[in-house]
Design a protein around this motif. Structure first.
Motif, PDB file in Angstrom:
ATOM      1  N   SER A  57      23.975  -7.155   3.778  1.00  0.00           N
ATOM      2  CA  SER A  57      23.629  -7.837   2.536  1.00  0.00           C
ATOM      3  C   SER A  57      23.647  -9.353   2.699  1.00  0.00           C
TER       4      SER A  57
ATOM      5  N   ASN B  84      28.382  -3.265   1.772  1.00  0.00           N
ATOM      6  CA  ASN B  84      28.011  -4.582   2.267  1.00  0.00           C
ATOM      7  C   ASN B  84      26.715  -4.545   3.062  1.00  0.00           C
TER       8      ASN B  84
ATOM      9  N   ASN C 298      29.141 -10.306   0.079  1.00  0.00           N
ATOM     10  CA  ASN C 298      28.113  -9.843  -0.865  1.00  0.00           C
ATOM     11  C   ASN C 298      28.205  -8.338  -1.136  1.00  0.00           C
TER      12      ASN C 298
ATOM     13  N   LEU D 264      27.796  -4.851  -2.803  1.00  0.00           N
ATOM     14  CA  LEU D 264      26.681  -4.392  -3.623  1.00  0.00           C
ATOM     15  C   LEU D 264      27.098  -3.236  -4.524  1.00  0.00           C
TER      16      LEU D 264
ATOM     17  N   PHE E  45      22.405  -2.842   2.690  1.00  0.00           N
ATOM     18  CA  PHE E  45      21.370  -2.029   2.059  1.00  0.00           C
ATOM     19  C   PHE E  45      21.077  -0.873   3.012  1.00  0.00           C
TER      20      PHE E  45
ATOM     21  N   GLY F 152      16.729  -7.596  -0.742  1.00  0.00           N
ATOM     22  CA  GLY F 152      17.961  -7.992  -0.076  1.00  0.00           C
ATOM     23  C   GLY F 152      18.529  -9.273  -0.641  1.00  0.00           C
ATOM     24  N   ASN F 153      19.137 -10.070   0.237  1.00  0.00           N
ATOM     25  CA  ASN F 153      19.805 -11.306  -0.185  1.00  0.00           C
ATOM     26  C   ASN F 153      18.788 -12.439  -0.225  1.00  0.00           C
TER      27      ASN F 153
ATOM     28  N   CYS G 204      21.392 -10.841  -4.657  1.00  0.00           N
ATOM     29  CA  CYS G 204      21.037  -9.635  -3.896  1.00  0.00           C
ATOM     30  C   CYS G 204      20.407  -8.598  -4.814  1.00  0.00           C
TER      31      CYS G 204
END
Length: 302
Positions: free
Chosen positions: A157, A13, A52, A54, A15, A165-166, A144
């Motif tokens: 995220s 969740n 979000n 990832l 980066f 990123g988002n 994302c």
């Protein structure tokens, strides 16, 4: 150049510089999938926590800080037939005095959409409104997309920055190539938050959220340093600024476009400024999350 098929088992969740899930090389293609924004998979089962989630990170061999990673989005498509979206616009996109007139946020009402993956449409199933069974064409995009941030940071995220990123930019669709500055060994590429449809700004805080099948190819641009994400499709070159307030995001995107025109297209300052002054276009990516997104576009015909 290899083709990798990767089925995610773990999601992040943020980066960050996490242990890579797969190592790939310049020119390789990856076929994978993402869950939706709340962690539901292609069977609509909750497989990870919301926020979000990832897919990734993908480690790109020989990617080093100061390089640029090019990610060509070959195919993005929903892999289930139910999507969901929020139903009330964010209070920051309307006049303050109008906020008291808006529908209540609680109890929360979620819209459900039937996705016809063969016809490429989304049909509103509920709630019952004057829109009836509204039908929209699919425009699958990744909300994302990005790499590990600088200074070994791990960043939620929910937001965006120089690393991507988002961004929730509806232009990040199949056929687009997105360029990211590399800040960490291996670049560490992440993706997620697929939207079957989304209007500019993601003003209700979601698109039509759904899990995705994704196919992408990477290419390394060695010793090519950029400051902010860039992108291109058949018709445009694009630069991205992520910041708040909105004018700062616009400033980042515009400055990065001027750099691109000077570095790669060999325009002197005044020429770049004249061209942008009359031909620039701007898109709004996200005005809901902590950092807003503005995309600066210039038609390739110019």
């Amino acid at each position: 150049m290899a083709i990798h098929k990767f089925q995610p088992q773990k999601y992040y969740n943020a980066f960050g510089s996490y242990t890579p899930v797969l190592r790939i090389s310049d020119g390789d293609t990856v076929i994978t999938s993402t869950v939706d924004n709340v962690g539901r998979d292609s069977e609509d089962n909750q497989v990870t926590k919301p926020g979000n989630p990832l897919t990734g990170p993908f480690y790109v061999n020989d990617a080093k800080p100061g390089d640029t990673l090019a990610v060509h989005l070959e195919r993005l498509w929903p892999n289930r037939r139910i999507g969901r979206s929020s139903t009330v616009v964010s209070s920051n996109v309307v006049d303050p005095e109008y906020v008291r007139e808006m529908p209540p946020l609680k109890p929360r009402v979620t819209a459900e959409w039937e996705l016809d993956l063969e016809k490429g449409t989304a049909t509103l199933l509920k709630p019952e409104t004057g829109l009836g069974r509204l039908v929209l064409p699919l425009n699958p995009m990744l909300g994302c997309l990005g790499v590990a941030p600088p200074r070994e940071q791990a960043i939620s995220s929910a937001t965006s920055g120089t690393y991507g990123g988002n961004m929730d930019y509806r232009g990040f669709v199949s056929g687009v190539t997105v360029y990211f500055p590399v800040f960490a060994e291996g670049a560490l590429l992440f993706m997620g938050d697929g939207h079957a449809v989304q209007g500019d700004g993601e003003i209700v805080g979601t698109g039509i959220e759904v899990s995705f099948d994704v196919k992408f190819t990477v290419k390394m641009l060695k010793d090519k340093k950029i400051m902010w994400p860039r992108a291109e499709n058949e018709d445009y070159i694009m630069t991205v600024g992520n910041a708040r307030p909105l004018d700062e995001a616009l400033q980042h995107a515009t400055t990065e476009m001027i750099r691109w025109l000077k570095e790669d297209f060999k325009l002197e300052d005044r020429a770049a400024h004249i061209l942008l002054g009359q031909c620039v276009e701007y898109d709004i990516g996200n005005v809901f999350d902590p950092a807003y997104t503005v995309v600066c576009k210039l038609g390739k015909k110019w």
